[in-house]
Design a protein around this motif. Structure first.
Motif, PDB file in Angstrom:
ATOM      1  N   PHE A   1       0.744  -1.493  -0.197  1.00  0.00           N
ATOM      2  CA  PHE A   1      -0.218  -0.082  -0.092  1.00  0.00           C
ATOM      3  C   PHE A   1       0.606   1.296  -0.117  1.00  0.00           C
ATOM      4  CE2 PHE A   1      -2.697  -3.302   2.039  1.00  0.00           C
ATOM      5  CZ  PHE A   1      -3.973  -2.788   0.996  1.00  0.00           C
ATOM      6  N   PRO A   2       0.721   1.852  -0.715  1.00  0.00           N
ATOM      7  CA  PRO A   2       1.492   3.497  -0.637  1.00  0.00           C
ATOM      8  C   PRO A   2       1.161   4.648   0.522  1.00  0.00           C
ATOM      9  CG  PRO A   2      -0.430   3.869  -2.603  1.00  0.00           C
ATOM     10  CD  PRO A   2      -0.432   2.614  -1.767  1.00  0.00           C
ATOM     11  N   ALA A   3      -0.083   4.052   0.974  1.00  0.00           N
ATOM     12  CA  ALA A   3      -1.026   5.024   2.269  1.00  0.00           C
ATOM     13  C   ALA A   3      -1.659   4.151   3.135  1.00  0.00           C
ATOM     14  CB  ALA A   3      -1.547   6.158   1.535  1.00  0.00           C
ATOM     15  N   ILE A   4      -0.870   4.104   3.925  1.00  0.00           N
ATOM     16  CA  ILE A   4      -1.564   3.303   5.307  1.00  0.00           C
ATOM     17  C   ILE A   4      -1.979   4.504   6.294  1.00  0.00           C
ATOM     18  CG2 ILE A   4      -1.148   1.151   6.899  1.00  0.00           C
ATOM     19  CD1 ILE A   4       0.147  -0.368   5.447  1.00  0.00           C
TER      20      ILE A   4
ATOM     21  N   GLN B   1      -0.692  10.268  23.858  1.00  0.00           N
ATOM     22  CA  GLN B   1      -1.147   9.562  22.454  1.00  0.00           C
ATOM     23  C   GLN B   1      -0.063  10.876  21.364  1.00  0.00           C
ATOM     24  OE1 GLN B   1      -4.547   8.326  21.017  1.00  0.00           O
ATOM     25  NE2 GLN B   1      -4.636   6.475  22.571  1.00  0.00           N
ATOM     26  N   ARG B   2       0.400  10.236  21.151  1.00  0.00           N
ATOM     27  CA  ARG B   2       1.189  11.148  19.277  1.00  0.00           C
ATOM     28  C   ARG B   2       0.865  10.610  18.507  1.00  0.00           C
ATOM     29  NH1 ARG B   2       2.839  15.928  20.289  1.00  0.00           N
ATOM     30  NH2 ARG B   2       4.452  16.070  18.745  1.00  0.00           N
ATOM     31  N   LEU B   3       0.579  11.207  17.095  1.00  0.00           N
ATOM     32  CA  LEU B   3      -0.031  10.891  15.832  1.00  0.00           C
ATOM     33  C   LEU B   3       1.772  10.819  15.115  1.00  0.00           C
ATOM     34  CD1 LEU B   3      -2.099  10.689  14.299  1.00  0.00           C
ATOM     35  CD2 LEU B   3      -2.386  12.905  13.233  1.00  0.00           C
ATOM     36  N   VAL B   4       2.033   9.905  14.327  1.00  0.00           N
ATOM     37  CA  VAL B   4       3.080   9.763  13.769  1.00  0.00           C
ATOM     38  C   VAL B   4       3.412   9.115  12.234  1.00  0.00           C
ATOM     39  CG1 VAL B   4       4.241   9.396  16.317  1.00  0.00           C
ATOM     40  CG2 VAL B   4       3.115   6.686  15.065  1.00  0.00           C
ATOM     41  N   GLU B   5       3.854  10.026  11.923  1.00  0.00           N
ATOM     42  CA  GLU B   5       4.119   9.512  10.004  1.00  0.00           C
ATOM     43  C   GLU B   5       5.623   8.568   9.631  1.00  0.00           C
ATOM     44  OE1 GLU B   5       4.357  13.093   7.970  1.00  0.00           O
ATOM     45  OE2 GLU B   5       3.455  11.089   6.008  1.00  0.00           O
ATOM     46  N   TYR B   6       5.441   7.578   9.595  1.00  0.00           N
ATOM     47  CA  TYR B   6       6.456   6.918   8.716  1.00  0.00           C
ATOM     48  C   TYR B   6       6.747   6.345   7.361  1.00  0.00           C
ATOM     49  CZ  TYR B   6       7.368   5.124  13.263  1.00  0.00           C
ATOM     50  OH  TYR B   6       7.738   4.523  14.834  1.00  0.00           O
ATOM     51  N   THR B   7       7.861   7.339   6.907  1.00  0.00           N
ATOM     52  CA  THR B   7       7.855   7.397   5.385  1.00  0.00           C
ATOM     53  C   THR B   7       8.989   6.232   5.142  1.00  0.00           C
ATOM     54  OG1 THR B   7       7.514   9.253   5.629  1.00  0.00           O
ATOM     55  CG2 THR B   7       8.228   8.779   3.445  1.00  0.00           C
ATOM     56  N   ARG B   8       8.657   5.456   3.911  1.00  0.00           N
ATOM     57  CA  ARG B   8       9.504   4.546   4.089  1.00  0.00           C
ATOM     58  C   ARG B   8      10.637   5.021   2.804  1.00  0.00           C
ATOM     59  NH1 ARG B   8       8.167  -2.114   3.587  1.00  0.00           N
ATOM     60  NH2 ARG B   8      10.392  -2.653   2.803  1.00  0.00           N
ATOM     61  N   SER B   9      11.590   4.970   2.127  1.00  0.00           N
ATOM     62  CA  SER B   9      12.451   3.786   1.675  1.00  0.00           C
ATOM     63  C   SER B   9      13.784   3.524   1.278  1.00  0.00           C
ATOM     64  CB  SER B   9      13.809   5.696   1.258  1.00  0.00           C
ATOM     65  OG  SER B   9      13.581   6.805   2.357  1.00  0.00           O
ATOM     66  N   GLY B  10      13.071   2.204   1.075  1.00  0.00           N
ATOM     67  CA  GLY B  10      13.901   0.997   0.833  1.00  0.00           C
ATOM     68  C   GLY B  10      13.440   0.411   1.816  1.00  0.00           C
TER      69      GLY B  10
ATOM     70  N   ALA C   1       5.030   0.609   0.414  1.00  0.00           N
ATOM     71  CA  ALA C   1       5.056   0.587  -0.378  1.00  0.00           C
ATOM     72  C   ALA C   1       6.410   1.444  -0.486  1.00  0.00           C
ATOM     73  CB  ALA C   1       4.309   0.332  -1.958  1.00  0.00           C
ATOM     74  N   ASP C   2       7.682   1.062  -1.212  1.00  0.00           N
ATOM     75  CA  ASP C   2       8.370   1.663  -0.849  1.00  0.00           C
ATOM     76  C   ASP C   2       7.869   3.480  -1.219  1.00  0.00           C
ATOM     77  OD1 ASP C   2      11.008   2.680  -0.766  1.00  0.00           O
ATOM     78  OD2 ASP C   2      11.485   1.958  -3.051  1.00  0.00           O
ATOM     79  N   GLY C   3       8.140   4.081  -0.125  1.00  0.00           N
ATOM     80  CA  GLY C   3       7.909   5.940  -1.068  1.00  0.00           C
ATOM     81  C   GLY C   3       6.743   5.753   0.036  1.00  0.00           C
ATOM     82  N   GLY C   4       5.802   5.030   0.148  1.00  0.00           N
ATOM     83  CA  GLY C   4       4.648   5.145   0.985  1.00  0.00           C
ATOM     84  C   GLY C   4       4.815   5.738   2.217  1.00  0.00           C
ATOM     85  N   SER C   5       3.460   5.976   2.758  1.00  0.00           N
ATOM     86  CA  SER C   5       3.151   7.334   4.127  1.00  0.00           C
ATOM     87  C   SER C   5       2.832   6.275   5.563  1.00  0.00           C
ATOM     88  CB  SER C   5       3.778   8.424   4.225  1.00  0.00           C
ATOM     89  OG  SER C   5       2.452   8.671   4.412  1.00  0.00           O
TER      90      SER C   5
END
Ligand code: SAH
Length: 225
Positions: A159-162, A195-204, A180-184
């Motif tokens: 998934f490019p976005a979750i 609680q904190r809202l966090v974002e993970y972005t994938r590169s490889g 997915a690669d490049g997804g967040s």
């Protein structure tokens, strides 16, 4: 006055559920700092009153979370807008995975923006209600599953976005694997009150974490109900 098939003004009276009421919510979100026009337009389209109990319909366009039964809540529109805007920041993804369908409101907003929405809910009763709402609102690009969303939706990955709408205390490895690669991936993380809202972005195989803000979500639980 013309009304669209998504509106039921005569049922609730006084225009409490009308387009004008939705427009006021959009205005409030603008005042609170939401600037993404695509997201504001989508929020303006979704009849939120359909996603709450009829007894709460008159409060459906307040910018607050509301109970949807079984100890769960429909998310606050501001948070829905914030998370959605963050998810679309680098363009419109082909599809999105949502963990925690709940009322279905967040999925409905996404369905106006993203070609395919895959949403997983662990409480069967809520999922059935949400499916009825999607049907009534004429939304046909939302695919749902009664399952533990911590496991993702392997056959549809990557998934490019979750997006997670329930808070875990740690990040789910399986979900990161399905990104997915490049997804967040955007998720509330932590325990009640912290609680904190966090974002993970994938590169490889590298996941970059960004902290966004404080939030308050119901807990991410395991197993099915
Ligand atoms: N997106 C929803 C928010 C609902 S609250 C909305 O717009 O209304 C979060 C939901 O996550 C609840 O319905 C809860 O049952 C669900 N949930 C919690 N843990 C889950 C899990 N492991 N898998 C799937 N759903 C989960």
């Amino acid at each position: 006055m013309r009304t669209s098939s998504l509106e039921y003004p005569s049922i609730h009276g006084q225009g409490m559920t009308s387009q004008r009421t939705r427009d006021k919510l959009v205005l409030r979100l603008r005042e609170k700092g939401i600037t993404d026009e695509r997201v504001l337009e989508a929020i303006g389209k979704v009849p939120r009153h359909l996603f709450v109990d009829e007894a709460l319909a008159s409060r459906a366009y307040e910018d607050t979370a509301l109970p949807i039964g079984l100890g769960q809540t429909i998310s606050q529109p501001y948070i829905v807008a914030l998370m959605t805007a963050q998810l679309l920041r680098n363009g419109i993804p082909e599809k999105v995975l949502e963990v925690g369908t709940g009322s279905g409101y967040q999925a409905a907003v996404l369905s106006h923006l993203v070609p395919q929405v895959f949403s997983v809910e662990r409480i069967d009763k809520l999922l059935r209600q949400a499916r009825r709402c999607f049907h009534r609102a004429g939304l046909r690009n939302i695919y749902t599953r009664h399952a533990d969303g911590r496991l993702g939706w392997p056959s549809q990955a990557p998934f490019p976005a979750i997006i997670l709408t329930a808070a875990g205390t740690q990040l789910e490895e399986l979900l990161l694997e399905q990104l997915a690669d490049g997804g967040s991936l955007i998720a509330p993380l932590g325990t009640a009150g912290a609680q904190r809202l966090v974002e993970y972005t994938r590169s490889g195989d590298v996941f970059e974490r960004k902290d966004l803000c404080d939030v308050s979500f119901v807990p991410l639980l395991s197993g099915l109900d």
